[in-house]
Design a protein around this motif. Structure first.
Motif, PDB file in Angstrom:
ATOM      1  N   THR A  37       0.831  -1.202   0.000  1.00 22.27           N
ATOM      2  CA  THR A  37       0.000   0.000   0.000  1.00 22.27           C
ATOM      3  C   THR A  37       0.867   1.254   0.000  1.00 22.27           C
ATOM      4  O   THR A  37       1.750   1.423   0.847  1.00 22.27           O
ATOM      5  CB  THR A  37      -0.917   0.014   1.227  1.00 22.27           C
ATOM      6  OG1 THR A  37      -1.833  -1.084   1.140  1.00 22.27           O
ATOM      7  CG2 THR A  37      -1.695   1.317   1.319  1.00 22.27           C
ATOM      8  N   ALA A  38       0.634   2.124  -0.976  1.00 25.53           N
ATOM      9  CA  ALA A  38       1.429   3.336  -1.121  1.00 25.53           C
ATOM     10  C   ALA A  38       0.909   4.134  -2.307  1.00 25.53           C
ATOM     11  O   ALA A  38       0.078   3.636  -3.082  1.00 25.53           O
ATOM     12  CB  ALA A  38       2.906   2.992  -1.347  1.00 25.53           C
ATOM     13  N   VAL A  39       1.421   5.343  -2.444  1.00 24.64           N
ATOM     14  CA  VAL A  39       1.243   6.088  -3.686  1.00 24.64           C
ATOM     15  C   VAL A  39       2.391   5.699  -4.605  1.00 24.64           C
ATOM     16  O   VAL A  39       3.555   5.762  -4.200  1.00 24.64           O
ATOM     17  CB  VAL A  39       1.243   7.603  -3.442  1.00 24.64           C
ATOM     18  CG1 VAL A  39       1.112   8.353  -4.775  1.00 24.64           C
ATOM     19  CG2 VAL A  39       0.111   7.995  -2.496  1.00 24.64           C
ATOM     20  N   TYR A  40       2.056   5.295  -5.811  1.00 24.74           N
ATOM     21  CA  TYR A  40       3.049   4.844  -6.784  1.00 24.74           C
ATOM     22  C   TYR A  40       3.294   5.949  -7.807  1.00 24.74           C
ATOM     23  O   TYR A  40       2.346   6.505  -8.372  1.00 24.74           O
ATOM     24  CB  TYR A  40       2.573   3.572  -7.475  1.00 24.74           C
ATOM     25  CG  TYR A  40       2.734   2.352  -6.599  1.00 24.74           C
ATOM     26  CD1 TYR A  40       1.935   2.168  -5.477  1.00 24.74           C
ATOM     27  CD2 TYR A  40       3.702   1.390  -6.878  1.00 24.74           C
ATOM     28  CE1 TYR A  40       2.100   1.071  -4.651  1.00 24.74           C
ATOM     29  CE2 TYR A  40       3.868   0.274  -6.065  1.00 24.74           C
ATOM     30  CZ  TYR A  40       3.059   0.124  -4.954  1.00 24.74           C
ATOM     31  OH  TYR A  40       3.222  -0.972  -4.132  1.00 24.74           O
ATOM     32  N   TYR A  41       4.572   6.236  -8.029  1.00 20.37           N
ATOM     33  CA  TYR A  41       4.977   7.317  -8.922  1.00 20.37           C
ATOM     34  C   TYR A  41       5.776   6.772 -10.108  1.00 20.37           C
ATOM     35  O   TYR A  41       6.644   5.907  -9.938  1.00 20.37           O
ATOM     36  CB  TYR A  41       5.853   8.323  -8.185  1.00 20.37           C
ATOM     37  CG  TYR A  41       5.169   9.038  -7.055  1.00 20.37           C
ATOM     38  CD1 TYR A  41       5.200   8.536  -5.760  1.00 20.37           C
ATOM     39  CD2 TYR A  41       4.490  10.241  -7.286  1.00 20.37           C
ATOM     40  CE1 TYR A  41       4.579   9.203  -4.712  1.00 20.37           C
ATOM     41  CE2 TYR A  41       3.868  10.913  -6.248  1.00 20.37           C
ATOM     42  CZ  TYR A  41       3.910  10.386  -4.972  1.00 20.37           C
ATOM     43  OH  TYR A  41       3.297  11.053  -3.939  1.00 20.37           O
TER      44      TYR A  41
END
Length: 122
Positions: free
Chosen positions: A90-94
């Motif tokens: 779970t995370a923001v993916y860039y």
């Protein structure tokens, strides 16, 4: 100017799959390395996977065998197939890319997308 736009994030249960996509547009002459990074709340941004223009790939250890990075040089796109997802993914993916914007300028400039949220939860 160069823009990187990610898509494909969302909510998925543990063990599920998601496919992220990144489209690069704007003043692009050539793209060298491309990659996916992620940032979880309260943590530093970390490398997930990278791919060179010659399709040499590199993965962080915790995603090896579960994630696959790929690119389409003709379309200036980048993808990340994520399987067997875990809550710790779970995370923001860039999306990230090194871009040469002009044939007369040999320098590569680094660009980031705005990020897409991936949440892995029951």
């Amino acid at each position: 100017q160069v823009h990187l736009v990610e898509s494909g994030g969302g909510l998925v249960q543990p063990g599920g799959s998601l496919r992220l996509a990144c489209a690069a547009s704007g003043s692009i002459f050539r793209i060298n390395n491309m990659g996916w990074y992620r940032q979880a709340p309260g943590k530093q941004r970390e490398l997930v996977a990278t791919v060179t223009s010659g399709n040499t790939t590199n993965y962080r250890g915790s995603v090896k065998g579960r994630f696959t990075i790929s690119r389409d040089n003709a379309k200036n796109t980048l993808s990340l197939q994520m399987n067997s997802l875990k809550p710790e993914d779970t995370a923001v993916y860039y999306c990230n890319a090194d871009v040469r914007t002009d044939s007369r300028d040999s320098r590569y400039y680094n660009y980031w997308g705005q990020g897409t949220q991936v949440t892995v939860s029951p």
